[in-house]
Enzyme design. Structure first.
Site, PDB file in Angstrom:
ATOM      1  N   ASP A  23     -50.238  46.683 -41.599  1.00 14.01           N
ATOM      2  CA  ASP A  23     -51.593  46.612 -40.931  1.00 14.01           C
ATOM      3  C   ASP A  23     -52.513  45.662 -41.409  1.00 14.01           C
ATOM      4  O   ASP A  23     -52.991  46.010 -42.750  1.00 14.01           O
ATOM      5  CB  ASP A  23     -52.005  48.052 -40.975  1.00 14.01           C
ATOM      6  N   ASN A  25     -55.526  44.819 -39.877  1.00 13.10           N
ATOM      7  CA  ASN A  25     -56.951  44.966 -39.594  1.00 13.10           C
ATOM      8  C   ASN A  25     -57.588  46.181 -39.821  1.00 13.10           C
ATOM      9  O   ASN A  25     -58.482  46.652 -39.281  1.00 13.10           O
ATOM     10  CB  ASN A  25     -57.251  44.405 -38.218  1.00 13.10           C
ATOM     11  N   ASP A  27     -56.599  49.531 -38.853  1.00 17.44           N
ATOM     12  CA  ASP A  27     -56.605  50.404 -37.615  1.00 17.44           C
ATOM     13  C   ASP A  27     -55.571  51.340 -37.765  1.00 17.44           C
ATOM     14  O   ASP A  27     -55.374  52.054 -36.894  1.00 17.44           O
ATOM     15  CB  ASP A  27     -56.661  49.778 -36.304  1.00 17.44           C
ATOM     16  N   ASP A  31     -49.300  45.238 -37.373  1.00 19.09           N
ATOM     17  CA  ASP A  31     -49.791  44.086 -36.412  1.00 19.09           C
ATOM     18  C   ASP A  31     -49.085  42.870 -36.735  1.00 19.09           C
ATOM     19  O   ASP A  31     -48.327  42.617 -37.733  1.00 19.09           O
ATOM     20  CB  ASP A  31     -51.359  43.869 -36.050  1.00 19.09           C
ATOM     21  N   ASP A 100     -37.065  41.267 -28.565  1.00 13.75           N
ATOM     22  CA  ASP A 100     -36.729  42.383 -27.804  1.00 13.75           C
ATOM     23  C   ASP A 100     -36.757  42.202 -26.324  1.00 13.75           C
ATOM     24  O   ASP A 100     -37.979  41.802 -26.006  1.00 13.75           O
ATOM     25  CB  ASP A 100     -37.319  43.591 -28.429  1.00 13.75           C
ATOM     26  N   ASP A 201     -32.224  45.181 -24.944  1.00 13.27           N
ATOM     27  CA  ASP A 201     -32.563  46.774 -24.742  1.00 13.27           C
ATOM     28  C   ASP A 201     -31.547  47.411 -23.915  1.00 13.27           C
ATOM     29  O   ASP A 201     -31.535  46.824 -22.570  1.00 13.27           O
ATOM     30  CB  ASP A 201     -33.844  46.962 -24.670  1.00 13.27           C
ATOM     31  N   GLU A 255     -27.810  45.686 -26.791  1.00 13.86           N
ATOM     32  CA  GLU A 255     -27.545  47.190 -27.233  1.00 13.86           C
ATOM     33  C   GLU A 255     -26.443  47.509 -25.973  1.00 13.86           C
ATOM     34  O   GLU A 255     -26.651  47.617 -24.834  1.00 13.86           O
ATOM     35  CB  GLU A 255     -28.732  47.714 -27.109  1.00 13.86           C
ATOM     36  N   HIS A 328     -34.246  51.095 -35.484  1.00 16.79           N
ATOM     37  CA  HIS A 328     -35.395  52.254 -35.286  1.00 16.79           C
ATOM     38  C   HIS A 328     -35.243  53.383 -34.367  1.00 16.79           C
ATOM     39  O   HIS A 328     -35.921  54.239 -34.269  1.00 16.79           O
ATOM     40  CB  HIS A 328     -36.476  51.245 -34.397  1.00 16.79           C
ATOM     41  N   ASP A 329     -33.886  53.827 -34.046  1.00 11.41           N
ATOM     42  CA  ASP A 329     -33.652  54.717 -33.189  1.00 11.41           C
ATOM     43  C   ASP A 329     -32.878  55.648 -33.908  1.00 11.41           C
ATOM     44  O   ASP A 329     -32.446  56.673 -33.362  1.00 11.41           O
ATOM     45  CB  ASP A 329     -32.955  54.063 -32.018  1.00 11.41           C
TER      46      ASP A 329
END
Length: 557
Positions: A23, A25, A27, A31, A100, A201, A255, A328-329
């Site tokens: 990150d 910035n 928040d 990003d 992706d 995907d 995928e 990530h899954d």
């Protein structure tokens, strides 16, 4: 495998999940500028390609996999200028960028869908899949990947739309040539910007079959028999290749949930002209019981080895495979396939050595290069993933044991892989100066990049060494592969060889010492160790090795 040599076969790919990467910035959300700040870290691994999870405009119902505008960047991630800066920063470092491509479905907030749902005779009605209800309910009994029905009623037109994922992810209708042309146009837009290819995907499910009920109680059977490999899938992929991909020197990886050994080769065989490679899930669903992810069962290790062998055999003369253990899954690889309790460092290095010595293109998921582990949050409220939340609501409605559900989430939940990257031991692991969007794994003070950066024998430096060894030895990419004693319940050992060189790889996937005898395919009198996670393996005779717990070694003969 095919002897044609290309850059994407020799590449090592690093996957970035931008929300959790860095990150810039304050928040609490990773990003694009945050990725730019860490490009030198990625480059230092020796990888060639970055696969970036979706950064398009999205209401974030499924963390960016619900796209509302394919031509713009999600506000939380930055701007198109930030993206262009990221792309040029990647190219300046001699790396490539894989985007992706999410075109099985869009967001329900996409302009196409807003039009589509507005009336039955809207010109974009057929961009999506609409059906009348049956007997006062949905058109059929299809289940969503994320619990509940795959159909959502829309009262504006008194019909249901199909969503194989969340109800905010309506499926696109690939039968419509206008929709396909829209997809090809958006692909050209990104490729013309200089993107080097796409990870596609759930591409295996874009062609739908008839809309009969699924007869399968096991969801994985429904995926394979009802959703995947539809009647026009190869026609669509050939058209996509002809119209778009063949005009660029780029890579594609599909995928492929539901793709199996019988259907896999057609997607990637060179003369079919569809995809370069695919992700199959033979080894990734093997600890899912009949009830899916939240019904875990033990991994059958002999089956695990067999899956890798069978896919290697399938592609050895044609096509190409991808080698991966996590993304990530799924959960963290060291927690799933290794031993994150007693042999954390050893098993993380073993998995790295395996990834980098198999035939196919290896993929490394962010954080695996420092051995990040699963997280066990105490409360369901600490989780974010829509799949977890929907399944939890379903369990609750059915009066099932919610404590047990949380234990299953600790084992198999997708948020295990989504906790922010652990950069250092300062507050929030150096990921953000704010409250992170998802809590950190509390072990970040012990497992982080800064700590491993200069420790010569760290997991991070082992990844760098292994990637460099793979780069220096193209035979590790292309050479023959044969498993030794596949029936052994703890050791994974294999030969790699071609006319130039021979390798022996020994991996002890257990917390016990193992005595292992290699076969006599090759004479091993002149063994020399290239690398091991604990030095050379002790020998007890001509062909007998005595492996320490989680010991891994790569030898050249």
């Amino acid at each position: 495998m095919s002897v044609n040599k290309t850059w994407w076969k020799e590449a090592v790919v690093y996957q970035v999940y931008p929300r959790s990467f860095n990150d810039s910035n304050g928040d609490g959300i990773g990003d694009l500028q945050g990725i730019i700040q860490k490009l030198d870290h990625i480059k230092s691994l020796g990888v060639d390609v970055i696969w970036l999870c979706p950064v398009y405009k999205s209401p974030n119902d499924d963390n960016g996999y619900d796209i509302s505008d394919y031509y713009d960047i999600m506000d939380e991630f930055g701007s198109m200028e930030d993206f262009d800066e990221l792309l040029s920063g990647i190219h300046a470092r001699g790396m490539k960028l894989l985007m992706d491509l999410v075109v099985n479905h869009s967001s329900d907030e996409h302009a196409w869908f807003k039009e589509s749902r507005s009336s039955r005779n809207n010109p974009k009605r057929d961009y999506y899949i609409w059906k009348p209800g049956k007997n006062g309910g949905p058109p059929n009994n299809w289940p969503s990947f994320f619990s509940g029905s795959a159909w959502q009623y829309a009262e504006e037109t008194n019909e249901y739309y199909l969503h194989l994922f969340t109800k905010k992810q309506p499926d696109l209708n690939w039968e419509n040539p206008k929709l396909r042309e829209e997809v090809y146009q958006l692909m050209r837009y990104w490729l013309d910007k200089g993107v080097n290819g796409f990870r596609m995907d759930v591409i295996s499910v874009i062609s739908k079959r008839n809309y009969d009920d699924t007869p399968h109680a096991n969801f994985n059977d429904t995926i394979a028999q009802v959703y995947a490999n539809g009647p026009r899938i190869h026609e669509f992929l050939k058209e996509m290749n002809r119209r778009v991909m063949s005009h660029y020197d780029v890579m594609t990886v599909g995928e492929g949930p539901g793709i199996d050994l019988d259907t896999g080769l057609q997607y990637v065989a060179e003369d079919e002209k569809e995809l370069n490679m695919l992700f199959h899930f033979g080894h990734m669903f093997m600890d899912h019981g009949p009830g899916g992810r939240f019904d875990p069962k033990p991994i059958d290790f002999v089956e695990f080895k067999k899956i890798f062998r069978l896919w290697d055999e399938k592609f050895k003369n044609d096509g190409w495979g991808s080698i991966f253990l996590g993304n990530h899954d799924f959960q963290r690889i060291v927690s799933r396939f290794g031993n994150d309790a007693d042999f954390w460092e050893e098993s993380a290095k073993l998995l790295c050595l395996m990834l980098m010595t198999m035939r196919g293109t290896p993929y490394v998921y962010q954080g695996d290069e420092i051995g990040m582990t699963n997280v066990a949050f105490d409360r369901i409220e600490d989780y974010d993933d829509v799949e977890i939340m929907n399944a939890y609501a379903e369990w609750k409605a059915q009066g099932k044991d919610l404590d047990l559900f949380l234990k299953h989430v600790h084992v198999n939940g997708r948020d295990n892989a989504r906790t922010p990257i652990q950069w250092d031991a300062t507050e929030n692991a150096g990921f953000t100066s704010a409250t992170p969007w998802l809590k950190l794994n509390p072990n970040y003070t012990k497992i982080n990049v800064a700590d491993q950066q200069n420790a010569g024998n760290s997991i991070l430096n082992f990844y760098r060494q292994m990637i460099s060894i793979r780069k220096a030895n193209p035979s590790l990419v292309y050479a023959n592969y044969a498993v030794i004693n596949e029936a052994h319940k703890q050791v994974y050992a294999y030969w790699r060889w071609d006319d130039a060189v021979r390798y022996l790889i020994l991996l002890n996937f257990s917390a016990d010492q193992q005595t292992f005898e290699v076969d006599d395919r090759f004479d091993i009198e002149s063994l020399s160790l290239i690398i091991g996670n604990m030095g050379a393996v002790q020998m007890e005779g001509d062909k007998i090795f005595k492996l320490l717990p989680w010991q891994a070694a790569l030898y050249q003969l």
